[in-house]
Design a protein around this motif. Structure first.
Motif, mmCIF file in Angstrom:
data_model
loop_
_atom_site.group_PDB
_atom_site.id
_atom_site.type_symbol
_atom_site.label_atom_id
_atom_site.label_comp_id
_atom_site.label_asym_id
_atom_site.label_seq_id
_atom_site.Cartn_x
_atom_site.Cartn_y
_atom_site.Cartn_z
ATOM 1 N N VAL A 23 0.854 -1.183 0.000
ATOM 2 C CA VAL A 23 0.000 0.000 0.000
ATOM 3 C C VAL A 23 0.893 1.238 0.000
ATOM 4 O O VAL A 23 1.782 1.373 0.842
ATOM 5 N N ILE A 24 0.662 2.130 -0.968
ATOM 6 C CA ILE A 24 1.486 3.333 -1.111
ATOM 7 C C ILE A 24 0.586 4.553 -1.046
ATOM 8 O O ILE A 24 -0.353 4.685 -1.833
ATOM 9 N N ARG A 35 -3.038 3.152 6.891
ATOM 10 C CA ARG A 35 -2.122 2.338 7.687
ATOM 11 C C ARG A 35 -2.888 1.555 8.744
ATOM 12 O O ARG A 35 -2.630 0.366 8.955
ATOM 13 N N ARG A 36 -3.863 2.192 9.383
ATOM 14 C CA ARG A 36 -4.682 1.481 10.366
ATOM 15 C C ARG A 36 -5.510 0.380 9.710
ATOM 16 O O ARG A 36 -5.621 -0.726 10.230
ATOM 17 N N VAL A 37 -6.097 0.711 8.556
ATOM 18 C CA VAL A 37 -6.915 -0.271 7.846
ATOM 19 C C VAL A 37 -6.100 -1.504 7.513
ATOM 20 O O VAL A 37 -6.512 -2.642 7.790
ATOM 21 N N PHE A 38 -4.936 -1.316 6.907
ATOM 22 C CA PHE A 38 -4.186 -2.475 6.437
ATOM 23 C C PHE A 38 -3.385 -3.161 7.543
ATOM 24 O O PHE A 38 -2.998 -4.313 7.385
ATOM 25 N N GLN A 39 -3.160 -2.492 8.659
ATOM 26 C CA GLN A 39 -2.667 -3.205 9.826
ATOM 27 C C GLN A 39 -3.730 -4.208 10.289
ATOM 28 O O GLN A 39 -3.416 -5.364 10.594
ATOM 29 N N HIS A 50 4.316 -4.363 7.275
ATOM 30 C CA HIS A 50 5.720 -3.972 7.377
ATOM 31 C C HIS A 50 5.967 -2.666 6.611
ATOM 32 O O HIS A 50 5.531 -2.520 5.475
ATOM 33 N N LEU A 51 6.685 -1.743 7.244
ATOM 34 C CA LEU A 51 7.049 -0.500 6.572
ATOM 35 C C LEU A 51 8.102 -0.787 5.497
ATOM 36 O O LEU A 51 9.010 -1.588 5.708
ATOM 37 N N PHE A 73 3.855 -1.401 3.470
ATOM 38 C CA PHE A 73 3.276 -0.050 3.485
ATOM 39 C C PHE A 73 4.373 0.984 3.285
ATOM 40 O O PHE A 73 5.409 0.949 3.938
ATOM 41 N N ALA A 74 4.122 1.920 2.354
ATOM 42 C CA ALA A 74 5.044 3.028 2.115
ATOM 43 C C ALA A 74 4.230 4.324 2.078
ATOM 44 O O ALA A 74 3.358 4.479 1.230
ATOM 45 N N GLY A 75 4.509 5.230 3.002
ATOM 46 C CA GLY A 75 3.740 6.461 3.107
ATOM 47 C C GLY A 75 4.385 7.647 2.428
ATOM 48 O O GLY A 75 4.005 8.793 2.700
ATOM 49 N N ASN A 76 5.335 7.394 1.528
ATOM 50 C CA ASN A 76 6.054 8.495 0.872
ATOM 51 C C ASN A 76 5.692 8.659 -0.598
ATOM 52 O O ASN A 76 6.320 9.430 -1.320
ATOM 53 N N GLY A 77 4.673 7.919 -1.066
ATOM 54 C CA GLY A 77 4.222 8.066 -2.443
ATOM 55 C C GLY A 77 5.121 7.449 -3.490
ATOM 56 O O GLY A 77 4.932 7.696 -4.686
ATOM 57 N N VAL A 78 6.080 6.635 -3.067
ATOM 58 C CA VAL A 78 7.068 6.077 -3.999
ATOM 59 C C VAL A 78 7.121 4.560 -3.860
ATOM 60 O O VAL A 78 7.201 4.039 -2.746
#
Length: 277
Positions: A23-24, A35-39, A50-51, A73-78
């Motif tokens: 998930v990005i 992040r909460r949803v996919f946790q 995993h980050l 999970f990556a929260g930086n759009g990349v």
């Protein structure tokens, strides 16, 4: 809890092998929520989320993929480069109306309080280009709302929009998570269809959909998260009532092409509609 009924979705007979999932998200496109949803989704399958956004995570990510189905999970759009040629992974990429991203980002950056482990350290770090001020201090020093909107648009917002435009939407491994659609997915139809595309079987789809509902604003999360800075800035279509007409003209010149490219407008007539309202 009663078993979930997802209207309009045939959950029988799904025999495709589930893929690993990454998930990005982009800034202010639902990062905390997703992040909460996919946790919670990962827990229904006996897994962890995993980050996966740091370069030093590459070996660990590779090992997780080789070990079997995993959730990243990556929260930086990349997209993590280690996954560029991986055919056993599927990507969920979040996008949101850039005008709401702008308003949400501006308010968040004005109000955010620094904490020791905050992922927003970038806005609390003194910068030479701001005369030694932090991003937030510079933002707060500007004389009015229009000046703040221009500043936000030129800096963090510009980088976020570029990331949303740069994503390869034609890649067969990608699924687009449109923030507005999923926030309104009360009956979890879109969410269940996304899981079907990923190849999950009926039981897994039902379990994951329960997790999605409980971590969303129309589920259990709605009773506990109303005071969150993230939730307060996550309302839909804020730009229609909050974006000044004077600024909308400037925004259309800078990012009108992005609104069209991302499918939120077909032309620039939205600016005149904004003036009429």
């Amino acid at each position: 809890m009663d078993r979930l009924s997802v209207r309009g979705i045939d959950l029988k007979g799904r025999k495709l092998a589930a893929k690993s999932l990454c998930v990005i998200t982009n800034h202010k496109t639902g990062t905390v929520w997703l992040r909460r949803v996919f946790q919670a989704v990962a827990r229904t399958q006996g897994k962890q989320l995993h980050l996966a956004q740091r370069p030093e995570d590459a070996d660990r990510i590779r090992a997780l993929i080789e070990d079997g189905t995993c959730f990243l999970f990556a929260g930086n759009g990349v997209r993590p480069k280690v996954l560029d040629d991986c055919e056993t992974i599927r990507f969920v990429f979040s996008v949101r109306d850039p005008r709401d991203v702008l308003l949400s980002g501006l308010n968040y950056h004005l109000l955010h309080s620094p904490t020791p482990k905050s992922p927003e350290a970038i806005i609390h770090t003194p910068r030479d280009r701001f005369g030694g001020l932090t991003y937030q201090q510079k933002l707060r020093s500007l004389p009015d709302r229009l000046a703040q909107l221009r500043f936000e648009m030129t800096h963090i917002h510009s980088r976020t929009v570029k990331k949303m435009l740069a994503w390869d939407y034609s890649d067969h491994r990608n699924i687009e998570w449109r923030y507005e659609d999923m926030m309104n997915d009360v009956e979890m139809i879109r969410f269940a269809r996304m899981l079907q595309q990923l190849g999950y079987e009926a039981k897994a789809i039902e379990d994951m959909s329960v997790a999605f509902r409980e971590e969303s604003l129309f589920g259990s999360r709605s009773r506990t998260a109303q005071s969150s800075q993230h939730i307060l800035s996550g309302q839909l279509h804020r730009w229609k009532s909050e974006l000044p007409y004077e600024f909308a003209q400037l925004y259309a010149k800078q990012f009108g092409h992005a609104l069209v490219g991302l499918g939120y407008e077909v032309d620039q007539t939205w600016v005149e509609r904004l003036r009429e309202t």
